[in-house]
Design an enzyme around this catalytic site. Structure first.
Site, PDB file in Angstrom:
ATOM      1  CB  SER A  66      -0.954  -0.047   1.196  1.00  0.00           C
ATOM      2  OG  SER A  66      -1.875   1.006   1.159  1.00  0.00           O
ATOM      3  CG  ASP A 283      -3.452   3.642  -1.003  1.00  0.00           C
ATOM      4  OD1 ASP A 283      -4.135   3.466  -2.034  1.00  0.00           O
ATOM      5  OD2 ASP A 283      -3.497   2.879  -0.025  1.00  0.00           O
ATOM      6  CB  ALA A 381      -9.423  10.428   9.254  1.00  0.00           C
ATOM      7  CB  ALA A 506      -1.234   0.728  22.507  1.00  0.00           C
ATOM      8  CB  SER A 507       1.642   1.470  17.806  1.00  0.00           C
ATOM      9  OG  SER A 507       1.992   0.793  16.616  1.00  0.00           O
TER      10      SER A 507
END
Length: 541
Positions: A66, A283, A381, A506-507
């Site tokens: 991506s 993208d 978003a 958290a990631s």
């Protein structure tokens, strides 16, 4: 039937590095491409098992990373209706990917067959890749697994991610009441082109659009698609394609593409867009899109996934009313994440009068929530999203008997939109055509679209921590349940700012957390973000 010798022998060509632990997430597996060969091989094994478990339905495999840089790549599975892999199978992908040796891999493979009660049906797989230099090599690893398991497969070569999702669904629905289209790239173009023409019957386009294709696979595919559309001379939309260089792989996503525009809040330097010119950026694999324009005073205006979502919901709500449906017959809802700007949520509720649902971050969560509505609109978003029409909604839309010429016109437009929208997954090309359709119907410029509401100033901060796992979120990731007491401190800060909102998440892939803050002014949003970041650092130590 797959034999132990065939699988172990093929696997030995793609040994797993001993010092790496792999995790299948929303985006599948994604990492530096030179680590990916054994992972792709094992995904091939799982694709075969998934197809067998579903009695020979076709499973898709997409090789792409991506918006990541060119040196990365990734792989993910596509379920029969074009949706992402069923969440309960993600752990099986992780298990196979982390088997330390070829023998352990075969043992894990056999254990899955027993655990999941997988029948001896003929597996079928389709696959494609984006334009990354590593893609061709990784396809060899995938094919090795498919051949070792006796899988029937088709290589669609270069495709956008949404095109592979589309083809997967078309193959599995062919000859049924839910037939989705012709399972070819040509079929994809014909379906979208016909729907776009029908949806815009009698409408004029307000100028053209410049499309930044991130120097990814969307470039050549969009150029090919233009051959199926009416030319501007014949009343068609003028589409200017930029950043479509796929011959130099290092240019992929470099200072261009949807992620660059969203992150940097600026147009790609190479787009050279004029003032008030509609622009959008895809993208690298063309599954998301954001819009933007430069105003007369040289100010950059971003029209991101929140803006696309509100525009789509507004248009569909108007169409449904114009057809003669009421809200009880066709329920429209909008699905967002905590990252959605608070102003968009207020606009949907106050101006559009539509319900919103907030889910955890990740398209799989939004997609699932959208199925609860007759028409479910979901966009993150970042510009990744689509619109889902329930079986009941489609039945009503196609069997409804309009009572006036105005209702008939609105119904025909709504029917065309159900064909124009790629319901399998977020599709930058399809979403762009839908946005252009809405703007043509409304007679809007991007400036008028931007004026529907004013975004609250916001800031997103990445904070490195020693252990991200101590930060546990609840309520669709809008609140923390641990560390104890931290949420109360955040609430105390938020209450001091007009229109204040902040959350900590958290990631999913690294030892870091992200702090989001918004408030009524830029200085307040920045100040709130800084103070919440300080609390996070204290809690992490």
């Amino acid at each position: 039937m797959a034999t132990k010798e065939a699988i172990v022998s093929a696997s030995s060509r793609f040994p797993k590095p001993a010092d790496h632990v792999f995790q299948y997430g929303t985006a599948g597996f994604r990492m530096k491409a030179d680590l990916l060969d054994p992972v792709v091989f094992r995904v091939g094994l799982l694709a075969a098992l998934r197809s067998r478990r579903l009695n020979g339905q076709v499973i898709g495999v997409m090789i792409t990373a991506s918006h990541n840089p060119p040196q990365d790549n990734g792989v993910k599975l596509v379920d029969p209706m074009g949706e992402m892999l069923e969440a309960s199978w993600e752990k099986h992908a992780t298990t196979l990917a982390n088997a330390a040796t070829d023998e352990e891999l075969y043992t894990a493979y056999q254990a899955l067959i027993k655990e999941l009660n997988i029948p001896e049906s003929k597996p079928k797989v389709v696959f494609a890749r984006d334009t990354r230099a590593s893609g061709f090599r990784l396809v060899a690893a995938l094919v090795a697994a498919l051949e070792a398991t006796g899988t029937e497969f088709t290589d669609y070569k270069l495709m956008t991610t949404p095109q592979l999702h589309y083809v997967t669904r078309c193959i599995n629905t062919k000859g049924t009441q839910k037939e989705y289209g012709e399972p070819t790239e040509d079929g994809y173009y014909k379906k979208l082109a016909a729907a776009f023409k029908a949806a815009n019957k009698g409408k004029n386009f307000n100028g053209g659009i410049t499309v930044d294709c991130a120097n990814g696979v969307g470039g050549p595919k969009l150029v090919q698609f233009l051959k199926y559309l009416d030319s501007p001379a014949d009343g068609g939309l003028e589409i200017k394609v930029v950043n479509d260089d796929v011959l130099q792989p290092d240019r992929l996503n470099h200072q261009c593409g949807a992620d660059y525009v969203k992150t940097n809040q600026r147009a790609p330097p190479s787009s050279a867009a004029g003032k008030l010119r509609r622009c959008c950026s895809l993208d690298g694999d063309a599954d998301r899109v954001v819009y933007y324009f430069i105003s007369d005073d040289d100010t950059f205006h971003l029209l991101d996934g929140d803006r696309i979502s509100t525009l789509a919901a507004s248009f569909l709500s108007d169409l449904v009313r114009s057809v003669g449906f009421n809200s009880e017959k066709v329920r429209i809802g909008v699905v967002q994440t905590a990252y959605a700007n608070g102003a968009s949520t207020d606009y949907i509720a106050s101006n559009l009068g539509l319900p919103t649902v907030c889910t955890n971050t990740g398209v799989k969560h939004l997609h699932h929530a959208a199925t609860k509505f007759d028409i479910g609109v979901y966009f993150e978003a970042n510009g990744h999203g689509t619109i889902l029409f329930s079986d009941l909604a489609l039945k009503r839309i196609y069997k409804y008997d309009p009572q006036s010429p105005a209702q008939k016109t609105a119904l025909e437009t709504l029917q065309a939109c159900t064909e124009l929208i790629n319901q399998t997954v977020g599709d930058a090309i399809s979403d762009m055509l839908f946005v252009e359709t809405i703007l043509a119907h409304k007679g809007w410029s991007p400036k008028e679209w931007s004026n529907t509401y004013k975004d609250l100033p916001n800031r997103l901060v990445r904070v490195e921590v020693r252990d991200r796992n101590i930060f546990k979120a609840v309520d669709a990731e809008r609140r923390l349940e641990s560390p104890p007491g931290l949420q109360g401190q955040i609430d105390g800060l938020v209450g001091k700012y007009k229109s204040g909102r902040s959350f900590v998440r958290a990631s999913g892939t690294e030892d870091a957390v992200r702090v989001y803050a918004e408030a009524s002014s830029r200085s307040e949003a920045d100040d709130l973000a800084t103070k919440v970041t300080g609390l996070v650092k204290q809690a992490a130590n």
